[in-house]
Design an enzyme around this catalytic site. Structure first.
Site, PDB file in Angstrom:
ATOM      1  N   GLU A  87     -10.011   2.913 -10.009  1.00  0.00           N
ATOM      2  CA  GLU A  87      -9.494   1.510  -9.142  1.00  0.00           C
ATOM      3  C   GLU A  87     -10.334   1.182  -8.193  1.00  0.00           C
ATOM      4  O   GLU A  87     -11.152  -0.062  -8.285  1.00  0.00           O
ATOM      5  CB  GLU A  87      -8.278   1.131  -9.010  1.00  0.00           C
ATOM      6  CG  GLU A  87      -7.668  -0.226  -8.826  1.00  0.00           C
ATOM      7  CD  GLU A  87      -5.999  -0.635  -8.646  1.00  0.00           C
ATOM      8  OE1 GLU A  87      -5.304  -1.331  -7.887  1.00  0.00           O
ATOM      9  OE2 GLU A  87      -5.627   0.949  -8.675  1.00  0.00           O
ATOM     10  N   SER A 119       0.601  -1.146  -0.160  1.00  0.00           N
ATOM     11  CA  SER A 119       0.084   0.002  -0.120  1.00  0.00           C
ATOM     12  C   SER A 119       0.885   1.330   0.286  1.00  0.00           C
ATOM     13  O   SER A 119       0.667   2.242  -0.651  1.00  0.00           O
ATOM     14  CB  SER A 119      -1.025   0.067   1.212  1.00  0.00           C
ATOM     15  OG  SER A 119      -2.316  -1.174   1.438  1.00  0.00           O
ATOM     16  N   GLY A 154     -23.319 -26.774   6.310  1.00  0.00           N
ATOM     17  CA  GLY A 154     -22.425 -27.026   5.680  1.00  0.00           C
ATOM     18  C   GLY A 154     -22.104 -27.398   4.285  1.00  0.00           C
ATOM     19  O   GLY A 154     -21.044 -27.161   3.625  1.00  0.00           O
TER      20      GLY A 154
END
Length: 446
Positions: free
Chosen positions: A307, A195, A405
């Site tokens: 972006e 970053s 599940g």
């Protein structure tokens, strides 16, 4: 043509590239707003009844909803939806095993007019507006197929070339990229710099008129398949700050010294090729420099809001898909002699999920509209990316839980959506960085 910031569309005039795909170019958002205001908030003959928002639609993925879109966008959405269902979905399982999609699907997308949608026709793109690009982002998420890196290619890489490239660079790359014959990537992240773009170590030094590029990059989307990559590199170590000494370079696949490492094995985005890239004394000609020398950091800062908006919109679209997938499941799954959907606790959970998604969608549509008008600032884009990606992970977790599940089984779409969602708060700038950017505008005296 009617111009609305990034929305460069043919108002009332057909776009030849879209016509070849069987579509009419959407009018710009500005033009539609002006027409809407002129009609004193009454439906006009072209739009018919006012468009419902997702909160009142039968499905969160219905075509024909949301006031920011037009009937022309609906036609484009129908075409994009058909493409993803027919050209992507049947092959995605095989692509997941291969760790990459096929080159054929890139060229098919190009022929369909789905690449470089928001790039002007003058530069070799489709000439569509930003909302048409958003249609492509969303439709990809609605089929739960994250393999093709179309959005990064079209709406992150191509804009750098279109906005900052020379005439020769634009002519060389944009038409081929719009056709899907040249796949693009952008290499920012390094093993020691994520970053924090000012921590970049990859460097380029002048040697006569050429540049010598050295360094490495990691986690590069489209990295394995790319034909050209935009590389972020330090070009002036003596600059008063790292931000003043970064440049961007266009590096072609066949350049000597450019080596692609292994395809990285990820917990999600299985069909998306992500790679390490190495640059060992790569000699670049002077015309490989994208834009001006030492201006790269400023270009990055200018393009990052789009972006982050892209990530946020795809996150909300994924939420919409996961909600519909979960709703369908609980209405079919039986427990205690009735469907799970009859349980009040499940009904309340679905109510919470839909409300959260619709609130997020309203904010994202506002951000899309702001960006069309070139009014989306970095802080607001950061809010969108942070909020939407966090919501995506929350909805994914709840969706898996409501599947029981079976939600943990790879064959169920909710399981794939769950693992694919986890990277969203990380790339494009971590959400911790997003909060930092937002906070600066809150406590700043300026």
């Amino acid at each position: 043509p009617v111009s609305c910031g990034r929305c460069i569309m043919a108002g009332g005039v057909t776009c030849s590239r879209l016509l070849r795909a069987g579509l009419r170019a959407p009018v710009s958002l500005c033009a539609r707003q002006a027409r809407y205001q002129h009609s004193h908030s009454q439906p006009d003959e072209n739009h018919g009844a006012l468009r419902p928002e997702t909160s009142s639609a039968k499905s969160l993925m219905d075509i024909g909803t949301r006031r920011i879109f037009s009937p022309e966008h609906d036609l484009f959405r129908q075409s994009a939806r058909r493409f993803f269902q027919e050209a992507v979905v049947p092959h995605h399982t095989q692509w997941e095993k291969a760790g990459q999609v096929s080159r054929e699907v890139w060229e098919q997308a190009g022929k369909q007019g789905l690449l470089g949608v928001n790039i002007s026709e003058e530069h070799g793109g489709i000439g569509g507006d930003l909302l048409s690009s958003a249609v492509v982002w969303e439709e990809q998420m609605y089929v739960n197929c994250t393999g093709p890196g179309f959005s990064l290619h079209s709406d992150i890489v191509m804009p750098y070339i279109s906005h900052y490239g020379s005439k020769s660079q634009i002519e060389r790359y944009i038409p081929q990229m719009a056709a899907g014959k040249c796949i693009g990537a952008i290499a920012m992240t390094e093993p020691g710099a994520g970053s924090d773009l000012q921590g970049v170590r990859t460097n380029a030094k002048k040697d006569g008129n050429d540049w010598i590029l050295n360094g490495s990059k990691v986690f590069i989307t489209n990295g394995w398949m790319c034909d050209v990559v935009i590389v972020v590199a330090v070009t002036n170590r003596e600059a008063k700050s790292p931000a003043h000494g970064i440049s961007l370079f266009l590096v072609d696949n066949e350049m000597k010294g450019f080596v692609k490492g292994r395809k990285l094995e990820k917990i999600g985005l299985k069909a998306q090729d992500t790679a390490e890239l190495f640059f060992e004394d790569v000699r670049l000609p002077a015309d490989a420099l994208l834009g001006e020398e030492n201006r790269g950091f400023y270009y990055l800062m200018a393009e990052l809001p789009q972006e982050r908006l892209l990530i946020a919109d795809m996150a909300i679209a994924s939420c919409e898909f996961m909600f519909e997938e979960t709703r369908d499941y609980v209405r079919q799954r039986k427990a205690f002699n009735k469907t799970v959907a009859h349980l009040q606790t499940v009904q309340h959970k679905l109510a919470e999920m839909k409300t959260q998604i619709c609130v997020g969608r309203a904010f994202l549509d506002s951000c899309l509209q702001l960006h069309c008008e070139q009014r989306l600032d970095s802080s607001t884009a950061s809010m969108a990316k942070y909020w939407a990606s966090e919501l995506q992970n929350s909805i994914a977790t709840q969706g898996v839980q409501l599947h029981g599940g079976w939600g943990y089984m790879w064959e169920y779409p909710i399981a794939k959506a769950f693992v694919d969602s986890r990277v969203q708060p990380i790339y494009g700038g971590t959400n911790e960085i997003m909060k930092e950017l937002i906070a600066r505008t809150i406590v700043s005296d300026k």
